[in-house]
Design a protein around this motif. Structure first.
Motif, short mmCIF file in Angstrom:
data_model
loop_
_atom_site.label_atom_id
_atom_site.label_comp_id
_atom_site.label_asym_id
_atom_site.label_seq_id
_atom_site.Cartn_x
_atom_site.Cartn_y
_atom_site.Cartn_z
N ARG A 137 61.35 30.16 44.11
CA ARG A 137 60.27 30.63 44.96
C ARG A 137 60.01 29.58 46.16
O ARG A 137 58.79 28.79 46.00
N ALA A 138 60.72 29.80 47.05
CA ALA A 138 60.79 28.71 48.27
C ALA A 138 59.60 28.96 49.57
O ALA A 138 59.93 28.23 50.38
N GLN A 139 58.75 29.79 49.11
CA GLN A 139 57.81 30.13 50.40
C GLN A 139 57.23 28.73 51.03
O GLN A 139 57.15 28.54 52.14
N ARG A 140 56.63 27.75 50.16
CA ARG A 140 56.20 26.63 50.56
C ARG A 140 56.99 25.65 51.34
O ARG A 140 56.70 25.08 52.13
N ILE A 141 58.27 25.74 50.76
CA ILE A 141 59.27 24.87 51.74
C ILE A 141 59.72 25.53 52.92
O ILE A 141 59.32 24.78 53.90
N HIS A 142 59.65 26.88 53.09
CA HIS A 142 59.83 27.46 54.22
C HIS A 142 58.71 27.40 55.29
O HIS A 142 58.83 26.98 56.59
N GLU A 143 57.42 27.20 54.64
CA GLU A 143 56.14 27.22 55.61
C GLU A 143 56.30 25.59 56.09
O GLU A 143 56.13 25.48 57.43
N ALA A 144 56.63 24.47 55.29
CA ALA A 144 56.79 23.22 55.94
C ALA A 144 57.92 23.08 56.89
O ALA A 144 57.59 22.41 57.73
N LEU A 145 58.87 23.75 56.70
CA LEU A 145 59.99 23.62 57.62
C LEU A 145 59.49 24.35 58.88
O LEU A 145 60.11 23.73 59.92
N ASP A 146 59.05 25.33 58.99
CA ASP A 146 58.72 25.86 59.99
C ASP A 146 57.40 24.99 60.96
O ASP A 146 57.40 25.30 62.07
N ARG A 147 56.77 24.17 60.29
CA ARG A 147 55.97 23.41 60.76
C ARG A 147 56.58 22.23 61.52
O ARG A 147 56.12 21.12 61.99
#
Length: 417
Positions: A137-147
């Motif tokens: 469940r990679a949502q938190r990683i995606h959010e950090a990458l988007d930042r």
């Protein structure tokens, strides 16, 4: 019956994951982060990838021998450490590496965040010490990458479906990295280690072993299953099932390493043999009095990792890692089987995709061993592998003889392929 099996790997996310060629997952092993100086060098490599325009996820192992030291502590206070608490303890090492590396990256002027396996969304089954990933469940990683952050994920660990900390077993950081690459749609998963790539044999035994430019997934699966320690078996299987391109390379040089990817026509036209692998850490069991289905079901329930299986009559022969010896013995006794174990054997395997289109490989293999005075005790095959169990004191001679017989060496020592 001759069989080589690999465990099924679940989907990492529902539906197809779009590919992002600008995203790279970079995994660094224990030697690569062995001390603070090397950790800073890893931070610089991660920063360079970000400066080159990549979205970067780093997966780090524990520093040096940290995991072994934590295990020693556990056994110093308990004769049989409870598996849940053992996972709580040994998962600490990777978290230390990630936090320190994040600090180094921030000092270099980059935004970075360290995440535990559970924070990164690595969900596993409930088996402590040998957990298998069931979902990412990679949502938190995606959010950090988007930042714009560099994301550092603690390898080797996750959280179970019952919300417990779990570890993935030896080499589990490789599996973490490949699972994340699949879930995120990374263009490449780079595995950084203390060697320059995958070699035709262990360079410590064959100094003239040659670095391979590329291998198929199936070749790397067979090499990993046969003892080549550069990649963990489960990680290669995950990569094959999800089409993740792997690049095994050195942390300490900038040169290309070994690419592991889908087979194509050019790869089939290469040398018929890619490498000779070996292991000294297998026990061979001979079992009678139990049907195969019942035997292997019970061994699977006991988390015994069965490798070679040979059956030509009532007797079933199989091998398993030395570390599973206690579990295997308890299982066989529990089944009421008649069994024996041979602990003085090692395994030597000749592997190559070209084997499928070149007759005579088996003849040359056995002729070479006979000329060296080595008699195989157990033989198993797949379309691209011939594996022979021989005496442990004969393994190195067998590797050298087979490597020479198939002309895998390069004049003057190692080469880049």
């Amino acid at each position: 019956m001759v069989a080589t099996g690999y465990e099924a790997v679940p989907a990492v996310a529902p539906g197809a994951v779009p590919r992002h060629d600008s995203l790279v997952v970079m995994k660094f092993g224990g030697t690569s982060v062995g001390d603070t100086e090397r950790l800073r060098a890893v931070a610089e490599r991660l920063a360079a990838a970000r400066d080159a325009g990549h979205r970067v996820v780093g997966v780090l192992s524990a520093m040096g021998h940290t995991t072994d030291e934590l295990l020693d502590l556990a056994h110093a206070v308990s004769a049989r450490p409870q598996p849940r608490e053992l996972d709580m303890l040994v998962s600490v090492g990777e978290r230390v590496s990630c936090a320190l590396c994040a600090m180094a990256l921030i000092d270099l002027g980059h935004a970075a965040v360290s995440l535990t396996g559970s924070q990164a969304g690595i969900v596993t089954d409930t088996v402590h010490g040998k957990a298998k990933i069931v979902e990412v469940r990679a949502q938190r990683i995606h959010e950090a990458l988007d930042r714009g952050e560099i994301v550092l994920v603690a390898g080797f660990q996750g959280v179970s479906t019952e919300s417990e900390v779990t570890t993935l077993g030896r080499g589990g950081s490789d599996t973490t990295a490949v699972a994340l690459a699949a879930a995120l749609g990374a263009g490449t998963c780079e595995i950084y280690t203390d060697v320059e790539g995958v070699f035709t044999a262990d360079p410590r035994i064959v100094p003239a072993a040659r670095k391979l430019d590329r291998l198929t997934y199936d070749e790397m699966l067979e090499l990993a299953a046969s003892g080549a320690g550069v990649l963990q078996l489960r990680s290669v299987e995950f990569a094959r099932n999800h089409g993740v391109t792997l690049h095994v390379r050195s942390t300490f040089t900038g040169t290309d390493g070994t690419w592991i990817l889908e087979e194509d026509e050019r790869m089939l036209e290469k040398a018929m043999i890619s490498g000779v692998a070996h292991t000294l850490e297998e026990t061979v069991y001979r079992v009678e009095g139990v049907p195969a289905a019942r035997l292997f079901s019970a061994l699977a329930d006991a988390q015994v990792n069965v490798d070679t299986i040979v059956q030509t009559g009532p007797e079933i022969v199989f091998s398993a890692p030395d570390g599973d010896r206690v579990a295997a013995a308890e299982t066989l006794d529990g089944l009421g089987a008649r069994w024996s174990a041979t602990e003085d054997l090692g395994k030597v395997s000749v592997v190559g995709a070209g084997m499928k289109s070149h007759p005579g490989i088996a003849a040359k293999t056995f002729a070479t061993l006979e000329a060296a005075g080595i008699e195989p005790r157990v033989v198993s095959t797949s379309p691209i592998k011939i594996a022979c169990h021989v005496g442990r004191d004969e393994v190195e001679r067998a590797v050298v003889a087979l490597h020479e017989a198939f002309a895998l060496q390069v004049a003057g020592g190692r080469s880049d392929g």
